[in-house]
Scaffold this active site. Structure first.
Site, PDB file in Angstrom:
ATOM      1  CB  CYS A  22     142.073  61.343  14.182  1.00  0.00           C
ATOM      2  SG  CYS A  22     143.376  60.141  14.467  1.00  0.00           S
ATOM      3  CB  CYS A  59     142.785  53.443  11.259  1.00  0.00           C
ATOM      4  SG  CYS A  59     144.379  54.258  11.052  1.00  0.00           S
ATOM      5  CD  GLU A 100     164.733  44.878  23.476  1.00  0.00           C
ATOM      6  OE1 GLU A 100     165.110  45.609  22.532  1.00  0.00           O
ATOM      7  OE2 GLU A 100     163.804  45.203  24.252  1.00  0.00           O
ATOM      8  CG  ASP A 152     166.321  50.627  15.941  1.00  0.00           C
ATOM      9  OD1 ASP A 152     165.945  51.808  15.855  1.00  0.00           O
ATOM     10  OD2 ASP A 152     165.599  49.658  15.592  1.00  0.00           O
ATOM     11  CB  CYS A 171     162.048  56.505  15.225  1.00  0.00           C
ATOM     12  SG  CYS A 171     162.160  56.358  17.007  1.00  0.00           S
TER      13      CYS A 171
END
Ligand SMILES: C[S@@+](CC[C@H](N)C(=O)[O-])C[C@H]1O[C@@H](n2cnc3c(N)ncnc32)[C@H](O)[C@@H]1O
Length: 443
Positions: free
Chosen positions: A75, A157, A326, A374, A400
């Site tokens: 995976c 998972c 947003e 963000d 991130c």
């Protein structure tokens, strides 16, 4: 062809072990750890670079463990499962540190000195709020192999929450499930913590037909854990298909109980919309952002890429005025609903592309005491000067991707900011991914 006895010098962004071949080429090796000597199966190569996967480890890292997942290596997901959890945290910090140190801007390099230890996730497994399974031509469900179109069929998972795996287990033997999968390209299963169950979205190849709705109804009737099914597709919007409750609401939500110094918080979002993947760790991420932003009761806050108000709602309770921006309409609807539910009347939410909104706000010439940003993985290229114009005092950047973060830090420093705090927060155990919260101040 294989490479034998390659020494891995360090782990770099993307989770690759970096080594150097005798011919001078760099080697980027998956599933290896720093200091190890490995044999590598080559997957791709150019004149200057070889990419491959460690197939044998001669001198293992002291924290190497047997990965618990049966699909590990096949995976394309968990690429750090071969290190124990403390080792993963050390490696993630080292990756960020390495990127900072290699930056051309001296002030970015100096920020390495204030890089904090990553905040560990409360759960190292069983944390994912949602999974997206691919369906192959034989109706098998699974995840993609690393950088391949091909699917590795999975029965579950280990980083997903238990309720998601239970849903998958109850769906699998059902004939209506097999039949629906024939028309499905992807299946998203998500947990609804406050609803006490799960929600499935079948991404269909074509518009849904009456038979599909009947099958969805049969699945919902059989499964005790699955509350709702939706259909979605390229040429039609998210469509309620079946649910325990005849009124199939689109919202999912999580409630965080009150903690010392932090009131209880309920956040809702729509099925298919964005929410942080690790809900338990999200509480710590929010606390980190609120602590670094530290808005005063007379201050104004701008929350860019605000999603469903994950940071806006707790920030708005402590400031005079908050504006959230947003691009996704469903996220804006959720942000407004979350504000109403929290009794907040000092927050405004606007749907707009961030670059357009920043241009407009900059032209109005009214800075905010604190700006939160963000962005997705691509970061915020080209926004540094506008952010400098819009920020009165503090900028909190939640990233991130450490590579785009370091690039943007260089631009922000050039635009007049100083980096004050760098706090990694591990939202994604077992993978190389890491979130970093950065506090910058205007000079
Ligand atoms: C990393 S998420 C963060 C959302 C939110 N801050 C949270 O913690 O849940 C990034 C958000 O940015 C939005 N987005 C991405 N690109 C955008 C753009 N160019 N303009 C406006 N919004 C964008 C996405 O819809 C998504 O909600």
């Amino acid at each position: 062809m294989n490479i034998h006895d390659l020494t891995i010098n360090k782990l770099i962004n993307g989770g690759y072990g970096l080594g150097r071949l005798d011919d001078g080429r760099a080697a980027m090796v998956r599933l290896a750890l720093p200091g190890e000597t490995v044999d590598v199966r080559i997957e791709r190569q150019t004149k200057s670079l070889v990419e491959g996967v460690a197939v044998r480890v001669h001198a293992p890292h002291p924290r190497r463990i047997e990965p618990p997942c049966p699909y590990y290596g096949d995976c394309g997901g968990c690429d750090l499962q071969h290190g124990d959890y403390p080792c993963q945290l050390e490696l993630k910090k080292a990756i960020i540190s390495d990127l900072l140190q290699r930056h051309p801007e001296p002030a970015v390099r100096r920020a390495t000195a204030i890089l904090a230890e990553p905040l560990p996730s409360p759960l190292a497994f069983g944390y994912r709020q949602r999974i997206r399974l691919q369906i192959d031509a034989h109706g098998r469900t699974g995840f993609r192999r690393f950088h391949r179109h091909e699917i590795v069929a999975v029965a579950g998972c280990q980083i997903a929450r238990d309720d998601i795996n239970q849903t998958l287990a109850t769906l699998r033997p059902h004939p209506a499930y097999a039949s629906l999968l024939q028309q499905t390209t992807e299946l998203e299963i998500m947990a609804d913590p406050d609803g006490g169950g799960t929600v499935c979205v079948f991404i269909l190849k074509r518009r849904p037909r009456p038979r599909d709705f009947n099958q969805a109804t049969a699945l919902c009737r059989e499964s005790e854990i699955m509350n709702r099914i939706f259909f979605a597709g390229r040429d039609f919007p998210l469509t309620p298909a079946a649910g325990r409750d005849p009124q199939i609401g689109r919202s999912l939500s999580v409630t965080y109980p009150a903690e010392p110094g932090r009131p209880a918080l309920t956040l809702g979002w729509e099925a298919g919309g964005f929410c942080q993947i690790n809900l338990a760790q999200n509480r710590r991420l929010i606390a980190t952002v609120v602590d670094l932003a530290a808005p005063g009761p007379e201050e104004s806050v701008l929350d860019l890429f605000c999603g469903m108000g994950n940071f806006s709602i707790p920030l708005a309770t402590g400031c005079r005025r908050l504006l959230g921006i947003e691009g996704q309409g469903s996220a804006i609807r959720s942000a407004r609903a979350n504000a109403r539910c929290a009794g907040i009347d000092n927050a405004e939410f606007r749907q707009a592309p961030i670059h357009d909104a920043c241009t407009q706000l900059t032209a109005q010439g009214q800075p905010f005491d604190c700006v939160i940003i963000d962005p997705p993985r691509q970061g915020a290229p080209g926004l540094a000067r506008q952010l400098a114009a819009l920020t009165g005092r503090r900028l909190v950047y939640i990233s991130c991707d450490p590579a785009t973060l370091c690039r943007d830090l260089g631009d922000l420093i050039a635009a007049g900011f100083t980096v004050r705090r760098l706090q990694p927060v591990d939202m994604f155990p077992q993978t190389h991914h890491i979130e970093t919260v950065v506090l910058l101040e205007k000079n």
